[in-house]
Write a protein that holds these residues in place. Structure first.
Motif, mmCIF file in Angstrom:
data_model
loop_
_atom_site.group_PDB
_atom_site.id
_atom_site.type_symbol
_atom_site.label_atom_id
_atom_site.label_comp_id
_atom_site.label_asym_id
_atom_site.label_seq_id
_atom_site.Cartn_x
_atom_site.Cartn_y
_atom_site.Cartn_z
ATOM 1 N N UNK A 1 -24.415 37.651 3.484
ATOM 2 C CA UNK A 1 -25.653 37.127 3.522
ATOM 3 C C UNK A 1 -26.698 37.957 2.979
ATOM 4 N N UNK A 2 -26.330 39.388 2.880
ATOM 5 C CA UNK A 2 -27.326 40.310 2.472
ATOM 6 C C UNK A 2 -27.805 40.060 1.072
ATOM 7 N N UNK A 3 -26.969 39.469 0.085
ATOM 8 C CA UNK A 3 -27.006 39.493 -1.135
ATOM 9 C C UNK A 3 -28.101 37.973 -1.408
ATOM 10 N N UNK A 4 -28.157 37.181 -0.432
ATOM 11 C CA UNK A 4 -29.075 35.984 -0.356
ATOM 12 C C UNK A 4 -30.321 36.149 0.481
ATOM 13 N N UNK A 5 -30.355 37.208 1.180
ATOM 14 C CA UNK A 5 -31.551 37.351 2.055
ATOM 15 C C UNK A 5 -31.743 36.470 3.021
ATOM 16 N N UNK A 6 -30.404 35.849 3.578
ATOM 17 C CA UNK A 6 -30.371 35.045 4.696
ATOM 18 C C UNK A 6 -29.483 35.567 6.056
ATOM 19 N N UNK A 7 -29.980 35.408 7.123
ATOM 20 C CA UNK A 7 -29.238 35.919 8.210
ATOM 21 C C UNK A 7 -29.241 34.742 9.465
ATOM 22 N N UNK A 8 -30.371 33.836 9.409
ATOM 23 C CA UNK A 8 -29.882 32.616 10.559
ATOM 24 C C UNK A 8 -29.153 31.685 10.003
ATOM 25 N N UNK A 9 -28.167 31.028 10.684
ATOM 26 C CA UNK A 9 -27.081 29.960 10.352
ATOM 27 C C UNK A 9 -27.834 28.768 9.470
ATOM 28 N N UNK A 10 -29.159 28.524 9.869
ATOM 29 C CA UNK A 10 -29.756 27.589 9.163
ATOM 30 C C UNK A 10 -29.980 27.882 7.743
ATOM 31 N N UNK A 11 -30.486 29.218 7.541
ATOM 32 C CA UNK A 11 -30.919 29.815 6.240
ATOM 33 C C UNK A 11 -29.614 29.937 5.467
ATOM 34 N N UNK A 12 -28.544 30.151 6.126
ATOM 35 C CA UNK A 12 -27.395 30.399 5.346
ATOM 36 C C UNK A 12 -26.862 28.908 4.666
ATOM 37 N N UNK A 13 -27.082 27.889 5.674
ATOM 38 C CA UNK A 13 -26.771 26.575 5.188
ATOM 39 C C UNK A 13 -27.590 25.822 4.006
ATOM 40 N N UNK A 14 -28.959 26.349 4.193
ATOM 41 C CA UNK A 14 -29.945 25.910 3.259
ATOM 42 C C UNK A 14 -29.543 26.639 1.823
ATOM 43 N N UNK A 15 -29.095 27.856 1.964
ATOM 44 C CA UNK A 15 -28.891 28.599 0.647
ATOM 45 C C UNK A 15 -27.640 27.792 0.064
ATOM 46 N N UNK A 16 -26.736 27.515 0.801
ATOM 47 C CA UNK A 16 -25.562 26.736 0.355
ATOM 48 C C UNK A 16 -25.816 25.742 -0.280
ATOM 49 N N UNK A 17 -27.008 24.834 0.377
ATOM 50 C CA UNK A 17 -27.090 23.480 -0.246
ATOM 51 C C UNK A 17 -27.866 23.761 -1.269
ATOM 52 N N UNK A 18 -28.520 24.560 -1.513
ATOM 53 C CA UNK A 18 -29.503 24.834 -2.550
ATOM 54 C C UNK A 18 -28.616 25.335 -3.862
ATOM 55 N N UNK A 19 -27.724 26.274 -3.781
ATOM 56 C CA UNK A 19 -26.827 26.468 -4.712
ATOM 57 C C UNK A 19 -26.089 25.391 -5.261
ATOM 58 N N UNK A 20 -25.590 24.545 -4.613
ATOM 59 C CA UNK A 20 -24.835 23.370 -4.941
ATOM 60 C C UNK A 20 -25.677 22.407 -5.921
ATOM 61 N N UNK A 21 -26.900 22.564 -5.713
ATOM 62 C CA UNK A 21 -28.033 21.815 -6.713
ATOM 63 C C UNK A 21 -28.202 22.523 -7.905
ATOM 64 N N UNK A 22 -28.567 23.700 -7.597
ATOM 65 C CA UNK A 22 -29.104 24.868 -8.575
ATOM 66 C C UNK A 22 -28.180 26.052 -8.627
ATOM 67 N N UNK A 23 -27.112 25.715 -9.188
ATOM 68 C CA UNK A 23 -26.301 27.131 -9.323
ATOM 69 C C UNK A 23 -26.500 27.751 -10.547
ATOM 70 N N UNK A 24 -27.043 29.132 -10.416
ATOM 71 C CA UNK A 24 -27.367 29.773 -11.433
ATOM 72 C C UNK A 24 -26.327 30.695 -12.163
ATOM 73 N N UNK A 25 -25.195 30.616 -11.598
ATOM 74 C CA UNK A 25 -23.803 31.248 -12.179
ATOM 75 C C UNK A 25 -23.765 30.487 -13.490
#
Length: 363
Positions: A293-317
């Motif tokens: 999570x440190x690489x995505x600046x997220x700690x709370x479960x809700x933010x981790x889930x939000x990051x996972x959902x965001x990446x699904x739509x806007x994957x920059x890899x």
């Protein structure tokens, strides 16, 4: 933190900076602190005991950490007879500029300045991350594009150059706006990605260019929104070029020309390793975000889930690290746009890009 904390960059400074040219001041210190590492590794990326050493400077990265955990790196090193000596740093440019690394990650739009300031010819032979630094604003401003923001407003940017150059080019081409630090139609202030979202939320900035993960918590709470209909810069660029193109790149794999021309096999082996990393990312995206999570600046479960959902739509890899001629032609077309909009010297040479294949690692 009040507005006085913002760092306004003078035009004179702008001419000599970049993401971390901006790192210029850090260059000496970075090279100095790298000395023990260099001494320990030996200099120059030589062969030792039949193993070719590849020195690589890279910012902290979740896929790299995942490959280490899976023992993927060791497997590829053994298979191809290489040893990747890494310097994990946000200042990878300094190591490269100081001659202490063969490969560095850098953006397409940074290459002309990299060559100019280091005096080193480079070869870009792989791609990794699309540019994702994008403008966000408060949900209640109604700003859809930079053209909606009143002129003279304060906008946060991470650097006087770097991605600010790209957005300056977009602003000129899309809106005929002058978007640059030290002048132009807005008051651009330089700040860290991870505090600019809060400045925008508090109304101290009207908008800011940030990496999405730095603002994911405020975006999840619907306090901030991504402008341009939520598009990231590589998605905006598609509209400008009228091409379906996976670019502009925020991270390429770039080597000194001298090293690349004499180590094509090692460069191909290096790419083969990262191609496997991309496959691991595709298969284990949610796990990687949750594990690191440190690489995505997220700690709370809700933010981790939000990051996972965001990446699904806007994957920059990228889908693949390998370049092809058509991709190179479209990606380097960026330099014509940069020259047209005066964000690059008209007589500056086009940096060199080369294709490699997986088979090149076995030759």
């Amino acid at each position: 933190m009040g507005n006085d904390a913002f760092r306004t960059i003078s035009p004179e400074t702008r001419l000599t900076t970049r993401r971390g040219f901006l790192r210029t001041a850090a260059l000496g210190a970075a090279v100095a602190t790298s000395a023990p590492l260099v001494a320990a590794c030996g200099g120059g990326g030589d062969e030792e005991g039949g193993v070719s050493r590849v020195r690589f400077a890279f910012a902290p990265d979740p896929v790299w950490d995942f490959m280490k955990r899976r023992n993927t790196i060791a497997k590829f090193e053994q298979q191809y007879g290489i040893k990747v000596v890494t310097s994990s740093t946000w200042d990878e440019f300094a190591y490269f500029a100081g001659g202490h690394g063969e490969i560095v990650s850098t953006a397409t739009y940074e290459l002309p300045l990299l060559e100019e300031k280091t005096g080193k010819k480079t070869v870009t032979f792989g791609k990794y991350n699309l540019l994702r630094i994008t403008p966000v604003t408060r949900s209640d401003t109604g700003y859809k594009t930079l053209a909606d923001i009143p002129k003279g407003s304060k906008i946060g940017v991470p650097s006087a150059v770097s991605s600010t150059l790209v957005w300056g080019m977009f602003a000129r081409k899309l809106h005929d706006l002058d978007f640059r630090v030290g002048g132009g139609d807005f008051e651009l202030v330089v700040e860290d990605h991870f505090v600019m979202g809060e400045h925008v939320e508090r109304g101290e900035l009207e908008a800011a260019l940030v990496i999405p993960e730095a603002a994911i918590g405020l975006m999840r709470q619907k306090k901030l929104v991504v402008m341009y209909d939520g598009k990231l810069p590589f998605e905006v660029y598609e509209g400008i070029t009228k091409h379906e193109h996976a670019g502009v790149m925020g991270n390429n794999f770039t080597a000194t020309a001298d090293w690349f021309d004499s180590h094509r096999k090692e460069a191909a082996a290096f790419l083969a390793m990262w191609e496997e990393g991309i496959k691991l990312w595709r298969k284990n995206q949610a796990e990687i975000i949750r594990t690191f999570p440190q690489h995505f600046s997220v700690e709370e479960d809700a933010d981790i889930k939000a990051m996972q959902d965001y990446i699904k739509k806007h994957d920059w890899f990228v889908d693949s690290v390998y370049l092809d001629d058509e991709w190179i032609k479209t990606e380097t077309g960026l330099y014509s746009s940069m020259k047209e909009t005066e964000f690059m010297e008209k007589d500056a040479p086009t940096p060199r890009f080369e294709t490699l294949t997986a088979a090149d690692a076995d030759k």
